[in-house]
Design an enzyme around this catalytic site. Structure first.
Site, PDB file in Angstrom:
ATOM      1  N   ILE A   1       0.855  -1.194   0.000  1.00  0.00           N
ATOM      2  CA  ILE A   1       0.000   0.000   0.000  1.00  0.00           C
ATOM      3  C   ILE A   1       0.896   1.252   0.000  1.00  0.00           C
ATOM      4  CG2 ILE A   1      -2.008  -1.036   1.153  1.00  0.00           C
ATOM      5  CD1 ILE A   1      -1.180   0.339   3.698  1.00  0.00           C
ATOM      6  N   HIS A   2       0.451   2.263  -0.707  1.00  0.00           N
ATOM      7  CA  HIS A   2       1.178   3.543  -0.657  1.00  0.00           C
ATOM      8  C   HIS A   2       0.320   4.735  -1.044  1.00  0.00           C
ATOM      9  CE1 HIS A   2       1.532   2.754  -4.968  1.00  0.00           C
ATOM     10  NE2 HIS A   2       1.761   4.029  -5.118  1.00  0.00           N
TER      11      HIS A   2
END
Ligand code: UD1
Ligand code: UDP
Length: 354
Positions: free
Chosen positions: A202-203
């Protein structure tokens, strides 16, 4: 022709790799790295692993707020392009480096070509959506990876210079997939068996910078009763640390991994959970079920084919999807046949022909 590529962020190095090889056959290819990503594991490792030549320029812009980072890029890219006077400027995807490159080039009256044109989430809270819309409207040549992308542009009245060429990330994966088993040792070093773990990335700021969403995602990962491999973007490791949340022993948080290691982890995962654009596509290419931690996707075809399930950042939906999502249908070829770079090189050549 002299073609300048503006790159700066991890996925842009991967996208530029097959194109660089193709362009260098017929043209002079100048690589300009904005310096948006700069850690070894976010930048140099991709140049080494993918055999991309060292950039001719590194503008060393680094991290900052959107305005400051994009503004600084604009200043330094303008100086570089004014000096080099390329025949065309190639920009990739939807990062701040993309927008700064397109804007600097357009104001210098240099033709702009956009690789991965026409993608839309229709969510203007994503910085990428703003970058994409503006870049598309500044571009002279628009290289769409999918039919949906072409349709999105047509709805905005953009039809001139538009070509559907397929996806350069598919070219990149085809170039590398055969060497993965030989070159990557990550499964052995993490003591992983194929099909026995979930892979997470995730980012997106919508997940990392919103403490509620991040807490929901982390609680879901802690609850899932399977081994989880989580190579974390620096933005994400910082946010997790700030949140102060304890990780279950099943969750292995790692530094970012190299491209070949990532392909090895993706290919052998039972399921991928991600908010990354590139990782959603790679899951599809590799036939690994993908659960997307967002409310919408630009890669709608992967969801329509049944291989990508959108669950947002809800703990309940994430844990349920991890248990139950088992796509089995066909995976139609929606990203072209791995010839996007060749087609782009050919179309760029047409700028040279009267
Ligand atoms: C950027 C892109 C995003 C893309 C992603 C790919 C924008 C607006 N966003 O997001 O579209 O999906 O790259 O990975 O352009 N950092 C480091 N080391 C690095 C790079 C970043 O520590 O080498 C940290 C810094 O604290 C920085 C933060 O990560 O503030 C965010 O980096 P930034 O480049 O602003 O955005 P990304 O989240 O990487
Ligand atoms: N990737 C990688 N190492 C990692 C995480 C991702 O090599 O630790 C690769 C991934 O395989 C894909 C690309 O980086 O090719 C996706 O980049 P990212 O998720 O950062 O950005 P996005 O595609 O969402 O813009």
């Amino acid at each position: 022709m002299k073609i300048a590529s503006i790159v700066g962020a991890r996925p842009q190095f991967i996208k530029a790799a097959p194109l660089d090889r193709e362009l260098r056959k017929h043209h002079q290819h100048l690589l300009i790295h904005t310096g948006q990503h700069y850690d070894y594991l976010m930048s140099e490792v991709f140049f080494q692993e993918l055999g991309i030549p060292k950039p001719h320029y590194n503008l060393e812009v680094g991290s900052a707020t959107h305005g400051r980072q994009t503004g600084e890029m604009l200043i330094r890219i303008e100086e570089t392009l004014a000096q080099e006077q390329p025949d065309c400027v190639l920009v990739y995807g939807d990062t701040n480096s993309t927008l700064a490159g397109a804007l600097a080039a357009a104001k210098l009256h240099l033709p702009v070509a956009h690789v991965e044109a026409g993608l839309r989430s229709y969510n203007r809270r994503m910085p990428e959506e703003i970058n994409r819309v503006l870049t598309d409207h500044l571009s002279d040549l628009l290289f769409c990876p999918t039919e949906t992308a072409r349709e999105n542009l047509a709805r905005e009245g953009v039809t001139e210079g538009v070509s559907k060429v397929g996806d350069v990330m598919y070219d990149a994966i085809l170039d590398s997939i055969e060497i993965v088993d030989r070159k990557s040792h990550i499964l052995g070093s993490l003591d992983l068996q194929a099909g026995s773990y979930l892979l997470v990335t995730i980012h997106r700021p919508g997940n990392t910078d919103d403490p509620h969403n991040l807490a929901q995602i982390m609680a879901a990962l802690n609850e899932i009763d399977e081994e989880i491999i989580f190579p974390a973007h620096p933005r994400t490791s910082q946010a997790i640390e700030q949140l102060g949340c304890q990780l279950a022993p099943t969750v292995k948080l790692l530094e970012p991994v190299s491209y070949l290691d990532m392909l090895a982890l993706e290919r052998n995962a039972r399921l991928i959970l991600t908010d990354s654009g590139g990782v959603q596509k790679e899951a599809y290419f590799l036939g690994v079920p993908c659960v997307t931690l967002r409310e919408e996707t630009e890669w709608v075809e992967t969801a329509e084919a049944g291989w990508n399930l959108l669950v947002g950042a809800s703990k309940r939906k994430i844990t349920q999807a991890a248990k139950e999502f088992r796509p089995q249908g066909e995976r139609p070829e929606i990203f072209g046949g791995g010839k996007a770079s060749q087609r782009i090189a050919h179309l760029l050549g047409s700028l040279d022909r009267p």
